[in-house]
Enzyme design. Structure first.
Site, short mmCIF file in Angstrom:
data_model
loop_
_atom_site.label_atom_id
_atom_site.label_comp_id
_atom_site.label_asym_id
_atom_site.label_seq_id
_atom_site.Cartn_x
_atom_site.Cartn_y
_atom_site.Cartn_z
N LYS A 83 40.54 13.80 -15.16
CA LYS A 83 40.59 15.27 -15.21
C LYS A 83 41.85 15.96 -14.52
O LYS A 83 42.29 15.45 -13.48
CB LYS A 83 39.32 15.95 -14.48
N ASP A 100 42.76 15.43 -19.27
CA ASP A 100 41.75 16.38 -19.92
C ASP A 100 41.62 17.70 -18.83
O ASP A 100 41.17 17.55 -17.80
CB ASP A 100 40.36 15.96 -19.95
N GLU A 131 44.08 16.85 -23.47
CA GLU A 131 43.00 17.33 -23.90
C GLU A 131 42.63 18.71 -23.47
O GLU A 131 42.65 18.90 -22.25
CB GLU A 131 41.80 16.35 -23.62
N GLU A 151 35.68 19.18 -28.61
CA GLU A 151 34.20 19.02 -28.14
C GLU A 151 33.41 20.12 -28.03
O GLU A 151 32.04 19.71 -28.23
CB GLU A 151 34.33 18.23 -26.86
N ASP A 183 31.93 15.80 -31.59
CA ASP A 183 30.83 15.00 -30.76
C ASP A 183 29.62 15.01 -31.78
O ASP A 183 29.12 16.01 -32.29
CB ASP A 183 30.32 15.68 -29.58
N HIS A 218 34.65 12.86 -29.28
CA HIS A 218 34.21 12.96 -28.01
C HIS A 218 32.57 12.34 -27.87
O HIS A 218 32.09 12.41 -28.67
CB HIS A 218 33.85 14.67 -27.83
N GLU A 224 35.40 6.87 -26.51
CA GLU A 224 35.15 7.36 -25.14
C GLU A 224 33.87 6.82 -24.41
O GLU A 224 32.90 6.86 -24.72
CB GLU A 224 35.00 9.09 -25.13
CA CA Z 1 36.94 16.51 -22.67
#
Ligand code: CA
Length: 379
Positions: free
Chosen positions: A168, A197, A223, A249, A272, A299, A332
């Site tokens: 992140k 991300d 991302e 996502e 997703d 995702h 993932e």
């Molecule tokens: Ca994400």
């Protein structure tokens, strides 16, 4: 075969260590919404809806369930259209589609159990039975040791053999973000893939600026650089950067992905299966992506049910592009503690050096542990 009941299970657990991302809300609990579809032949199918569990529960209970009772689970696409056309006047995207996603996954689980085949055999077969998993983690936990904890965690994934890790970013300062990324890159070395991300915390010039710096660090993909509503912004960032831009996502149905893909707003789309419309819809999204040579790398953040559904979907995705040494889409594999992922479906997801086997049993290929369901059920 006929559907006789649709039961929803809203689950809640505490997380071990509260964490946040650039979104800024702290996860102290994790929720899940599991759909159980019962048939007159005794077969039961399981599905998983992404997003706020109480909302998903309400969508399935009040909007979708009445249209499913008495119907044949094998009519999975007919039912998808019936449900979509029922909810489309109340919101074309979002939680209504998440509800349909959970139902769709449960229907595929039933079809697989009825035919004795794993879902991937029913949606075209497996291009791969081993999935390369990447570890998703490196959230913000201890705000006073952000870089140290990220490095420690990344080295842990490296030691486990994961070939890739996603971290992140989005600390409100490009300097802080870059220092933390650089520290992780230095620690894990150049061989291990590193993705970032941002959870859409940047505007376009910021995303381009930090992207150019991240290119120098060999970041595999960037991302959610900008807000999902800003498709023009996504296209600008994608065009300005050499590195791959990923997102999707928070997009729902082929209609949303059609716009993204047509405008080449992303290099990698990440539907997703528990949100974008289930396996039925995600196969169509993947076909749209393939027709434009855009990668589809789903995702996944859900329960064992969502993870299993994602694995069957991933198995069924052709190489894009096909070649001698292809880059198969990665799984993932979220690494924060989650009993709904680790205990709800038995121990079928353990990885060996970052490789996870696609389940081979009928349907989703997992056995639901009702004890876990009962222990965490809140509604
Ligand atoms: Ca994400």
């Amino acid at each position: 075969m006929k559907i006789t009941d649709v039961i929803t299970h809203q689950l809640l657990c505490d997380v071990q260590t509260p964490f946040t991302s650039s979104r800024g809300w702290w996860y102290k609990t994790k929720g899940a919404m599991v759909v159980e579809i019962v048939t007159d032949e005794g077969l039961i199918g399981w599905g998983d809806c992404y997003g706020p569990a109480s909302v998903a529960k309400s969508v399935v209970d009040s909007l979708l369930k009445p249209s499913l009772i008495g119907r044949d689970p094998f009519d999975v696409e007919v039912l998808w259209e019936a449900l979509y056309n029922k909810v489309k006047d109340y919101g074309l995207t979002g939680m209504t589609i998440s509800g349909i996603s959970g139902v769709d996954i449960a229907l595929w689980d039933i079809i697989g159990k009825a035919t004795g085949k794993p879902i991937h055999k029913l949606i075209g077969g497996a291009f791969r039975t081993d999935l390369t998993a990447y570890a998703t983690g490196l959230y913000f936990t201890d705000m006073s040791r952000l870089t140290e904890t990220a490095v420690e965690e990344a080295l842990g994934y490296k030691a486990q053999g994961f070939p890739a890790v996603k971290m992140k970013i989005g600390l409100g300062s490009m300097k802080k973000d870059l220092a933390r990324i650089e520290a992780v890159r230095d620690a894990i070395g150049g061989e291990m893939l590193l993705m970032v991300d941002a959870n859409h915390c940047y505007n376009v010039p910021q995303a381009i600026q930090i992207g150019r710096e991240m290119e120098k660090l060999g970041i595999h993909w960037f991302e959610e650089p900008v807000s999902p509503e800003d498709l023009d912004g996504y296209a600008e960032v994608s065009q300005a950067l050499d590195m791959q831009v990923a997102g999707g996502e928070n997009e729902f149905t082929k209609f949303s992905f059609r716009e993204i893909i047509n405008r080449r707003a992303m290099d990698i789309v990440q539907p997703d299966v528990c949100a974008a419309g289930g396996i039925t819809e995600c196969k169509k999204i993947a076909a749209l992506a393939q027709a434009h040579w855009v990668q589809c790398v789903p995702h996944a953040w859900g329960t064992a049910i969502g993870l299993a559904a994602t694995m069957h979907f991933l198995a069924s995705l052709p190489e894009c592009p096909p070649c001698l040494v292809p880059q198969p889409p990665m799984l993932e594999y979220e690494q924060t503690y989650n009993p709904f992922r680790e205990e709800l479906g038995g121990d079928v997801f353990s990885h060996q050096k970052g490789v996870v086997k696609v389940p081979t049993g009928p349907g989703l290929g997992i056995e639901i542990n009702r004890e876990i369901l009962d222990r965490f059920k809140v509604a």
